[in-house]
Design a protein around this motif. Structure first.
Motif, PDB file in Angstrom:
ATOM      1  N   ILE A  20       7.207 -23.423  28.160  1.00 44.77           N
ATOM      2  CA  ILE A  20       7.052 -24.960  27.870  1.00 44.77           C
ATOM      3  C   ILE A  20       5.758 -25.517  28.438  1.00 44.77           C
ATOM      4  N   ASP A  21       5.293 -24.932  29.408  1.00 45.95           N
ATOM      5  CA  ASP A  21       3.960 -25.426  30.045  1.00 45.95           C
ATOM      6  C   ASP A  21       2.793 -25.122  29.075  1.00 45.95           C
ATOM      7  N   ALA A  72      16.540 -24.317  25.780  1.00 51.90           N
ATOM      8  CA  ALA A  72      15.946 -24.450  26.968  1.00 51.90           C
ATOM      9  C   ALA A  72      14.260 -24.978  26.862  1.00 51.90           C
ATOM     10  N   VAL A  73      13.692 -24.798  25.750  1.00 56.45           N
ATOM     11  CA  VAL A  73      12.296 -25.173  25.369  1.00 56.45           C
ATOM     12  C   VAL A  73      12.364 -26.356  24.448  1.00 56.45           C
ATOM     13  N   HIS A 107      12.395 -30.184  24.968  1.00 59.03           N
ATOM     14  CA  HIS A 107      11.341 -30.830  25.839  1.00 59.03           C
ATOM     15  C   HIS A 107      10.366 -31.813  25.002  1.00 59.03           C
ATOM     16  N   GLU A 143      11.169 -13.195  34.300  1.00 58.78           N
ATOM     17  CA  GLU A 143       9.833 -13.007  33.762  1.00 58.78           C
ATOM     18  C   GLU A 143       9.567 -11.369  33.349  1.00 58.78           C
ATOM     19  N   GLU A 167      15.007 -15.444  31.119  1.00 55.44           N
ATOM     20  CA  GLU A 167      14.999 -16.399  32.304  1.00 55.44           C
ATOM     21  C   GLU A 167      14.250 -15.476  33.694  1.00 55.44           C
ATOM     22  N   THR A 174       0.909 -19.828  35.492  1.00 52.70           N
ATOM     23  CA  THR A 174       0.573 -20.265  34.080  1.00 52.70           C
ATOM     24  C   THR A 174       0.390 -19.383  33.360  1.00 52.70           C
ATOM     25  N   GLU A 214      10.312 -21.909  31.336  1.00 57.46           N
ATOM     26  CA  GLU A 214       9.267 -22.735  32.088  1.00 57.46           C
ATOM     27  C   GLU A 214       7.798 -22.545  31.618  1.00 57.46           C
ATOM     28  N   GLN A 215       7.498 -21.216  31.680  1.00 60.41           N
ATOM     29  CA  GLN A 215       6.325 -20.982  31.487  1.00 60.41           C
ATOM     30  C   GLN A 215       5.702 -21.175  29.944  1.00 60.41           C
ATOM     31  N   THR A 261       8.944 -16.739  30.666  1.00 60.64           N
ATOM     32  CA  THR A 261      10.081 -17.492  30.937  1.00 60.64           C
ATOM     33  C   THR A 261      10.087 -18.836  30.261  1.00 60.64           C
TER      34      THR A 261
END
Length: 578
Positions: free
Chosen positions: A324-325, A362-363, A366, A247, A245, A305, A321-322, A319
């Motif tokens: 996932i993107d 978490a990934v 999605h 970075e 979580e 990104t 979120e990174q 992380t």
């Protein structure tokens, strides 16, 4: 999008006793977690002699262990090396089928040709021929999967007579096929052969889009002629991964492993000198990493990104979120699967386990919604192209009725192929017919001789095998002499045949100038003297007696160059003793 974890079994120095054992047990525990949280594949490499970079030389054994500790994750060879000097194609087919059975049909067969000097030189594989060897072997292996029996093979690299290669795979016609890819050219190779592309080039998503576009264009074109009997249209990219979580924590835990992976890869696949058992790759990494493009200070926490290569290799270290993107960008680029390397360099087992758990939580969610529908649409779109491609593939063969296993004839063909340096199938047809006719004639003689000596007392054999018969017999032996089996030997071979009345007869075969001549009498300077009873001598040639047993019983004596004795059979047209 599908997800996988990828293993090299890396083990940087220094090594303590039990480190390899711990490495393997940790990996099995990690795979159990990956199976539970929803990863689709685990890929395990096959490498040889690549210290620190990959301690994974028997992936089929490791994957078999993983199969018994998991329920749903697919077990991928990533890859099996196909040059026959490394793995005989029949052994590949047998091992893969066995793994498919014990795993309830969860195997994917990734293939490759190897590229490191340590492996190619270690197994005597010519770099200029490895691609041809791969293509030849994968054609043979897939036929072993589906042909019952396998109708045999005669090529520059593999000579094998018809055999029923068993067991057969649970998946039909065989497990999905893949090939290792590191360049645009090998992506094209995968597409032309209708196999999945396992890419290890650490490309950015935008570059991957060009590769996937070209891959699927070829899959849907007349260029695609499947290497197997099914088409596996898929592209996978492989990246380093460490997830947290925070970075900065993710970087601290995973960037050294990512960089060591890239550094060690370059060490073995470049021109860096390596002293087996002595070169310390980890020490070199610590000393030279920045100069080689793996600068630790270039990787900083910036909450932006993710780029796979930003100053230095980073991959998917960051992380949720990174990541996932990043994965979403690969999905948009048409990539079908992203594989992650977590077990690399000094990465710690507990951090790997935490990353797997976090990824599943978490990934992964999605990318699950609508996945089955998207894959169904893809399959429907490609179905006509796949059907057309399979129609271009040469079908499975049927063995003509009446074929029987014939050791002597098969050895004759294999021996002549080895001697000529060409596949037997490239020799003139008349030469093939001649070889088989000679082998058939020898079989008839041997069978007739067996019936003649079997169960008969020595005295009766001696009466029938008199001076005239012996002269014909030894003259025939001399005519069958094969200089290619003599390993340069020249000299005299003496045979002393004893009779039950205490007398004996001596015969000499002289080998000189690539020819053999027989005469009655003792040798002047024998390289070897073989002494046995007349009856036992014929029983050995008829296959009715074992020379090893006669030796132990004292009924056969060998004097002189005893190492020459096992070669005599092949020197005079008989089967190999091995």
């Amino acid at each position: 999008m599908r997800f996988s974890i990828f293993y090299e079994h890396q083990l940087p120095r220094p090594w303590d006793h039990g480190e390899e054992h711990r490495l393997y047990k940790d990996a099995l525990e990690q795979i159990e977690i990956a199976d539970r949280v929803g990863f689709d594949y685990v890929w395990e490499v096959e490498h040889h002699f690549l210290e620190e970079y990959s301690h994974s030389s028997a992936p089929e054994v490791f994957l078999a262990a993983a199969s018994q500790r998991t329920k749903r994750i697919r077990l991928g060879h990533g890859i099996v090396q196909l040059p026959p000097n490394v793995n005989h194609p029949a052994r590949v087919a047998e091992r893969v089928a066995t793994l498919d059975l014990v795993s309830d049909g969860r195997v994917d067969l990734g293939t490759g040709e190897a590229s490191s000097s340590a492996e190619l030189g270690g197994f005597g594989v010519r770099r200029t021929e490895k691609r041809e060897q791969w293509a030849d072997a994968i054609d043979a292996i897939t036929r072993m999967f589906v042909e019952e029996p396998f109708a045999g093979w005669e090529s520059k690299y593999l000579q094998m007579p018809p055999r029923n290669v068993i067991p057969k795979t649970l998946q039909k016609p065989h497990p999905p096929l893949w090939v290792a890819c590191s360049r645009r050219e090998t992506i094209h190779l995968a597409a032309r052969n209708g196999v999945g592309a396992l890419s290890f080039s650490f490309v950015e998503p935008e570059d991957a889009a060009k590769w996937t576009g070209e891959y699927y264009r070829i899959i849907e074109s007349d260029e695609c002629v499947p290497a197997g009997f099914a088409v596996n249209p898929n592209v996978t990219v492989v990246l380093p991964l460490m997830l947290h979580e925070d970075e900065a924590t993710a970087i601290d835990r995973g960037i050294d492993g990512a960089h060591f992976f890239g550094f060690a890869l370059a060490h073995y696949y470049g021109t860096t000198p390596h002293d087996p058992g002595r070169t310390d790759v980890w020490a070199e990494f610590e000393e030279r990493r920045a100069a080689r493009g793996f600068d630790r200070d270039r990787i900083i926490a910036n909450a932006e990104t993710l780029n796979v290569n930003v100053g230095s290799l980073r991959g998917a270290v960051g992380t949720p979120e990174q990541v996932i993107d990043l994965v979403r960008r690969y999905e948009t680029a048409g990539v079908d699967q992203v594989g992650f390397v977590l077990q690399s360099g000094p990465n710690r087992h507990e951090h790997i386990c935490e990353s797997l758990e976090l990824f599943g939580k978490a990934v992964m969610p999605h990318f699950l919604e609508g996945r089955e529908e998207r894959e169904a649409r893809k399959a429907e779109r490609l179905a006509p192209a796949i059907e057309a491609a399979l129609a271009r593939r040469a079908p499975a063969r049927k063995l003509p009725p009446g074929y029987q296993i014939d050791e002597e004839a098969e050895l004759v063909r294999a021996r002549r192929a080895r001697r000529s340096g060409r596949p037997a199938g490239l020799r003139p047809v008349l030469a093939v017919v001649r070889d088989e006719a000679q082998a058939t004639a020898r079989r008839r003689v041997q069978r007739g001789l067996f019936r003649w000596v079997h169960g008969r007392p020595d005295a009766e054999i001696e009466r029938r095998f008199g001076a005239r018969a012996q002269r014909v017999f030894f003259a025939g032996m001399a005519r069958q002499y094969d200089p290619s089996m003599a390993a340069g030997f020249e000299g005299e071979l003496e045979f002393r045949l004893k009779r039950t009345d205490g007398t004996q007869t001596a015969w000499t075969i002289q080998v000189r100038g690539g020819k053999a001549r027989a005469r009655q009498g003792e040798a002047r300077e024998p390289a070897i003297v073989i002494v046995t009873g007349t009856g036992d001598f014929l029983r050995v040639f008829a296959g009715d007696a074992n020379p090893a047993s006669l030796l132990m019983d004292g009924r056969l004596k060998v004097r002189g160059n005893v190492e020459l004795a096992p070669k005599l059979s092949e020197m005079f047209g008989g089967p190999s003793p091995y």
